[in-house]
Design an enzyme around this catalytic site. Sequence first.
Site, PDB file in Angstrom:
ATOM      1  N   ASN A 158      32.810  53.246   3.789  1.00  0.00           N
ATOM      2  CA  ASN A 158      33.520  54.029   4.802  1.00  0.00           C
ATOM      3  C   ASN A 158      33.380  55.525   4.640  1.00  0.00           C
ATOM      4  O   ASN A 158      33.678  56.269   5.566  1.00  0.00           O
ATOM      5  CB  ASN A 158      35.010  53.645   4.805  1.00  0.00           C
ATOM      6  CG  ASN A 158      35.626  53.741   3.437  1.00  0.00           C
ATOM      7  OD1 ASN A 158      35.163  53.119   2.486  1.00  0.00           O
ATOM      8  ND2 ASN A 158      36.658  54.539   3.305  1.00  0.00           N
ATOM      9  N   SER A 218      38.622  44.629  10.641  1.00  0.00           N
ATOM     10  CA  SER A 218      39.767  45.435  11.081  1.00  0.00           C
ATOM     11  C   SER A 218      39.637  45.726  12.567  1.00  0.00           C
ATOM     12  O   SER A 218      38.600  46.204  13.023  1.00  0.00           O
ATOM     13  CB  SER A 218      39.804  46.745  10.296  1.00  0.00           C
ATOM     14  OG  SER A 218      40.848  47.563  10.784  1.00  0.00           O
ATOM     15  N   HIS A 220      41.280  48.006  14.493  1.00  0.00           N
ATOM     16  CA  HIS A 220      41.311  49.388  15.004  1.00  0.00           C
ATOM     17  C   HIS A 220      40.070  50.195  14.647  1.00  0.00           C
ATOM     18  O   HIS A 220      39.923  51.335  15.054  1.00  0.00           O
ATOM     19  CB  HIS A 220      42.593  50.116  14.561  1.00  0.00           C
ATOM     20  CG  HIS A 220      42.627  50.568  13.138  1.00  0.00           C
ATOM     21  ND1 HIS A 220      42.446  51.889  12.783  1.00  0.00           N
ATOM     22  CD2 HIS A 220      42.820  49.896  11.982  1.00  0.00           C
ATOM     23  CE1 HIS A 220      42.548  51.999  11.460  1.00  0.00           C
ATOM     24  NE2 HIS A 220      42.772  50.806  10.956  1.00  0.00           N
ATOM     25  N   CYS A 360      43.144  57.129   4.348  1.00  0.00           N
ATOM     26  CA  CYS A 360      44.233  56.582   3.535  1.00  0.00           C
ATOM     27  C   CYS A 360      44.526  57.495   2.350  1.00  0.00           C
ATOM     28  O   CYS A 360      45.593  57.458   1.776  1.00  0.00           O
ATOM     29  CB  CYS A 360      43.853  55.203   3.010  1.00  0.00           C
ATOM     30  SG  CYS A 360      43.049  54.188   4.251  1.00  0.00           S
TER      31      CYS A 360
HETATM   32  N1  PMP Z   1      38.315  48.905   4.187  1.00  0.00           N
HETATM   33  C1  PMP Z   1      37.553  49.900   4.658  1.00  0.00           C
HETATM   34  C2  PMP Z   1      36.111  49.973   4.277  1.00  0.00           C
HETATM   35  C3  PMP Z   1      38.118  50.856   5.513  1.00  0.00           C
HETATM   36  O1  PMP Z   1      37.353  51.844   5.983  1.00  0.00           O
HETATM   37  C4  PMP Z   1      39.478  50.757   5.853  1.00  0.00           C
HETATM   38  C5  PMP Z   1      40.131  51.789   6.734  1.00  0.00           C
HETATM   39  N2  PMP Z   1      40.112  53.096   6.176  1.00  0.00           N
HETATM   40  C6  PMP Z   1      40.225  49.694   5.343  1.00  0.00           C
HETATM   41  C7  PMP Z   1      39.611  48.781   4.517  1.00  0.00           C
HETATM   42  C8  PMP Z   1      41.668  49.508   5.708  1.00  0.00           C
HETATM   43  O2  PMP Z   1      41.749  49.056   7.023  1.00  0.00           O
HETATM   44  P1  PMP Z   1      43.122  48.867   7.808  1.00  0.00           P
HETATM   45  O3  PMP Z   1      43.466  50.230   8.313  1.00  0.00           O
HETATM   46  O4  PMP Z   1      42.828  47.901   8.904  1.00  0.00           O
HETATM   47  O5  PMP Z   1      44.126  48.340   6.849  1.00  0.00           O
END
Ligand code: PMP
Length: 414
Positions: A158, A218, A220, A360
Amino acid sequence: MRRLYFDHAASTPADPRAVRAMQPYFSRAFGNPGSLHYYGQEAIAAVDAARERIGTLIGAKHFREVLFTSGATEANSLAVRGAVAFFRGAHPGVARPRIIISSIEHESVSEPAQALAAEWGADVVALPVNREGVVDIVALKDALSPETALVSVMHVNNEVGTVEPLREIRFMIDAFRKDRAAGAHPGPYPLFHTDAAQSFPYYYLDTELLGVDMMTLSSHKTYGPKGVGALFVRRDDEAFGGAGGPGTAAGFPLAAQTLGGGQEFGLRSGTENVPGIVGFAKAAEIAAAARGKTSLRVAALRNDLWRRIKTAVPAAEINGTAGDAKAPHILNVHFPGHPAQDLLTRFDRMGLAASSGSACRARAAAPSHVIEALGHPKARAAESIRFSLGKGTTGRAVAAAARIIEKAVAAAAR
Ligand code: PMP
């Protein structure tokens, strides 16, 4: 002021068609999918239709192989904690089951693994990656042991966008499983999980082709609503048919981490987010249909953005790979001598939204563990910015973003 959104890896705008599909499930078809009456039947039918749709899109053999969760975070947590708990139940003789992850996993994979290490001494191995962010396959080979319960390597990173070689990992795991079939711990382990939260709009994620036992999605990140995601879990009646007891389901190598009403085949209790699930399935369908075109267009725009940044700021460098093993939507750039937070504030004042990596972690303002794992110093991690594009990004927006970046960097240098 015109606002430019270059943070699609953090979240995407919900597609209006997905929003429309959700609408009836708030106030009209509002029943609890667990209820036996008409309202409940209407709701469970919508959930199961969504399950079928998503299952079909990822090559699931059985519609039960898709478990809905509150998002990728919960899906990752369920995969790591649930699979390892199940392994422990099945292998009481293994004192310290091993969990192999990559060193660039999202926190929602690495933290549950570290928590298990703290709780009862799970043996967590984090595989190194090269400069481009590609996981070290030889290190994986060395790390695989009869005590290994789980290998979890993400599909698309990500922060830097690197695509991990899942099929090679799968072949290595397959070879290992065969070799030890006659050994001390025969069985279908290690399981192979991938976090594909970033991948869906750009890659055909066939769980059979990828060879994964579990896969996280996911909503969103794929133009659906927030607060919903899914964990694919491959059903294997031969290996796990005997599973029983609360929190397990025959055929699935998973122990539930949320107990209660027994929804999602007993593997994830809690009343289903019916509108969210319906919107997620609609968004996934739309994204899958447009995938090829979207990927080419977004990659071209991303490359154009990079050319413009490099011309405006010759000292800038890409983090991760500039080559093919890179998702179309992500560009992570090091601006030497410029603290990311300073540039991001300037960008935002001029109307450009980007980020320093994972949303996050943005509040904590900690430098990225991913950039460091690529072998760069901490200072570089603190001077790097992720731009992420989406299906709505235009060539004009890219040109405008590049002008803002040029101005902001020039102003910061004064
Ligand atoms: N895994 C990855 C690789 C992500 O990019 C993200 C979102 N930043 C997540 C998990 C978490 O996803 P969610 O917001 O649906 O909990």
